[in-house]
Design an enzyme around this catalytic site. Structure first.
Site, PDB file in Angstrom:
ATOM      1  N   VAL A 247     -16.008 -21.945   5.886  1.00  0.00           N
ATOM      2  CA  VAL A 247     -15.886 -20.642   6.546  1.00  0.00           C
ATOM      3  C   VAL A 247     -16.066 -19.524   5.529  1.00  0.00           C
ATOM      4  CG1 VAL A 247     -14.366 -19.142   7.883  1.00  0.00           C
ATOM      5  CG2 VAL A 247     -14.402 -21.607   8.333  1.00  0.00           C
ATOM      6  N   GLU A 265     -10.410 -16.745  -1.437  1.00  0.00           N
ATOM      7  CA  GLU A 265      -9.664 -17.873  -2.012  1.00  0.00           C
ATOM      8  C   GLU A 265      -9.908 -19.074  -1.108  1.00  0.00           C
ATOM      9  OE1 GLU A 265      -5.327 -19.510  -2.241  1.00  0.00           O
ATOM     10  OE2 GLU A 265      -5.442 -17.634  -3.367  1.00  0.00           O
TER      11      GLU A 265
END
Length: 507
Positions: A247, A265
């Site tokens: 994603v 992250e």
């Protein structure tokens, strides 16, 4: 008994979606519907962005002390017996919502509450004039001129945080941007909207002005299109995302279309290097905790252990002995019989059956390629998978190359320190690592050779310092930090002295 409903929160108001759309939240533990959430429309998303943009005009100019005080009040509310709209204190509300939506065990539901208090207090103390202030000095080129360098808020930040530590990671996604004077549009995970929406009420009570923080939730089906729309909106200045590298890549590609910066992250495949002079008993405890806490569903989870051959067998034995004392099961108590007879149950389910199946497929692929299962049965029960300890895995297999996000750890032997470092670095991930040795002089040398944003010497991979949060060094771990520098712009203002100036066109 009616199911809890999670509304949107836009410009200080709790709202259903403008088109009436909702989605169900399914518990990975019981496979039952545990909540209903509003599913934001395109108009809702644009309204949230506009509210954030309007709030930014005043929020940017608030005193830093005012922002810090809001954080402190929020921490006090979390720690107190203050009641939420549902009539329970925040601790009980967080623990209940997180357990129901994500299947987290008590250690993790309590972590979401306790760590959130610490994060609010720590960031309130981090926000000082030195961090966010500027400097001024005489111009080097213009006689009598002066230069002011300022750190200024960027504007509207679009933030997305995952389900695996929903309250704590939501706060991390929004606190530094807000502290820096930005405003936020936050999109929750479709797995944990109720857990993450607790922040709306918390900040409302802490007197955060309307529009500074806006909360939207979207169904899994509508998320990609709406996320792209939000990123494309010219009022959105930056995106921060915590989640999978798959994603994250999609978000980075959307942001690149508009040349917008990101903090990403993403995944981890944390290696632990164990040298011959290490304390094996302590290393084994840290490895097992790092690998299996929250069933391995932490981006910092220990996934690969590379030990020098002189300690490899003893380390394997100690790790296997510890792993056999824990198992996955219904720790939440919906099956009281299982819970009462098996005190080894310490791990909950994975967040979905498809995630469990993905882990199982990687294990079977490794087994067919010659891997040895020291612990584990290569089966799943729904979303539950028992802990697995695997040897004879090398680069090129999915179990080595890809983040499992499950209760699996791989052990390999190395014939030298150089080989151990080479194996640790044989990965597209670079989020965190650990090194075990009793020689702190050589530890610093070896740690510097491990390609990782963090290296913990004689500690677990699941650790980071607040002021220097996790950072991937590119690749599948992403890039950027949750820091003041990452959520402010450095702006330069040059004051020219009065009087005639020389302009080439007119001289």
């Amino acid at each position: 008994m009616s199911l809890p409903f999670t509304p949107l929160y836009i410009n200080g108001a709790y709202l259903p979606s403008s088109n009436g759309e909702t989605f169900k939240v399914i518990s990975p533990s019981t496979h039952q519907v545990v909540g209903i959430s509003a599913s934001a429309s395109s108009q809702d998303c644009q309204n949230a962005i506009l509210a954030a943009s309007n709030a930014f005009k005043t929020w940017e100019h608030t005193l830093l002390s005012e922002r810090r005080n809001i954080f402190i009040r929020a921490a006090e509310l979390l720690q107190s017996e203050a009641k939420t709209r549902k009539g329970r204190n925040y601790k009980d509300e967080i623990q209940s919502a997180v357990a129901e939506e994500t299947g987290a065990v008590p250690a993790m539901t309590n972590f979401n509450w306790a760590a959130s208090i610490g994060l609010l207090r720590d960031l309130a103390s981090l926000g000082n004039v030195g961090e966010l202030g500027g400097l001024s000095f005489p111009s080097e080129k213009i006689p009598g001129g002066s230069v002011a360098v300022e750190r200024r808020a960027m504007g509207v930040i679009f933030a997305i945080a995952p389900w695996n530590s929903p309250v704590n990671l939501t706060l991390r996604a929004i606190l530094i941007p807000i502290l820096c004077g930005n405003t936020v549009v936050f999109r929750s995970s479709e797995q944990s909207p109720r857990s993450q929406a607790i922040i709306c009420e918390l900040f409302e009570e802490a007197r955060l002005p309307p529009g500074v923080f806006n909360f939207i939730s979207t169904s899994r089906e509508s998320a990609p299109e709406l996320t792209a729309e939000i990123i494309a909106n010219p009022l959105v200045r930056k995106i921060n995302f915590t989640g999978s590298d798959r994603v994250g890549r999609a978000i980075a590609m959307e942001a690149a279309k508009h040349l917008k910066p990101c903090v990403l992250e993403l995944g981890g495949k944390a290696p632990v290097v164990v040298l011959n002079d290490a304390n094996i008993a302590e290393a084994a405890k840290a490895i097992v905790n790092g690998a299996f806490l929250h069933s391995g569903q932490i981006c910092m989870s220990t996934e690969r252990v590379i030990a020098e051959r002189g300690v490899y067998k003893n380390l394997c034995d100690d790790i296997c002995q510890l792993v056999r004392t824990i198992r996955s099961g219904d720790i939440l108590g919906s099956n009281q019989a299982e819970l009462s007879v098996d005190t080894k149950v310490r791990l909950g389910p994975l967040f979905s059956e498809s995630s469990a199946q993905n882990v199982l497929e990687m294990l079977h692929e490794a087994k067919e390629a010659g891997a040895n299962m020291l612990v584990g049965d290569l089966t799943r029960r729904g979303a539950y998978i028992q802990p697995h300890v695997v040897t004879d895995v090398r680069p090129g297999l999915g179990l080595w190359d890809r983040e499992t996000f499950g209760p699996v750890v791989v052990l390999v032997a190395a014939d030298s320190v150089d080989e151990a470092v080479e194996l640790a670095n044989a990965s597209d991930y670079s989020l965190t690592a650990a090194l075990w040795t009793s020689n702190l002089y050589s530890a610093k040398d070896v740690a510097a050779r491990i390609h990782s944003g963090y290296v913990n010497i004689n500690g677990t991979t699941i650790y980071s310092e607040l002021a220097y949060g996790l950072v991937g060094l590119g690749g599948s771990s992403g890039y950027g930090r949750f820091s003041v520098n990452d959520f402010t712009d450095l702006r330069v203002i040059v004051t020219h002295p009065p009087g005639p100036a020389l302009y080439p066109l007119f001289n």
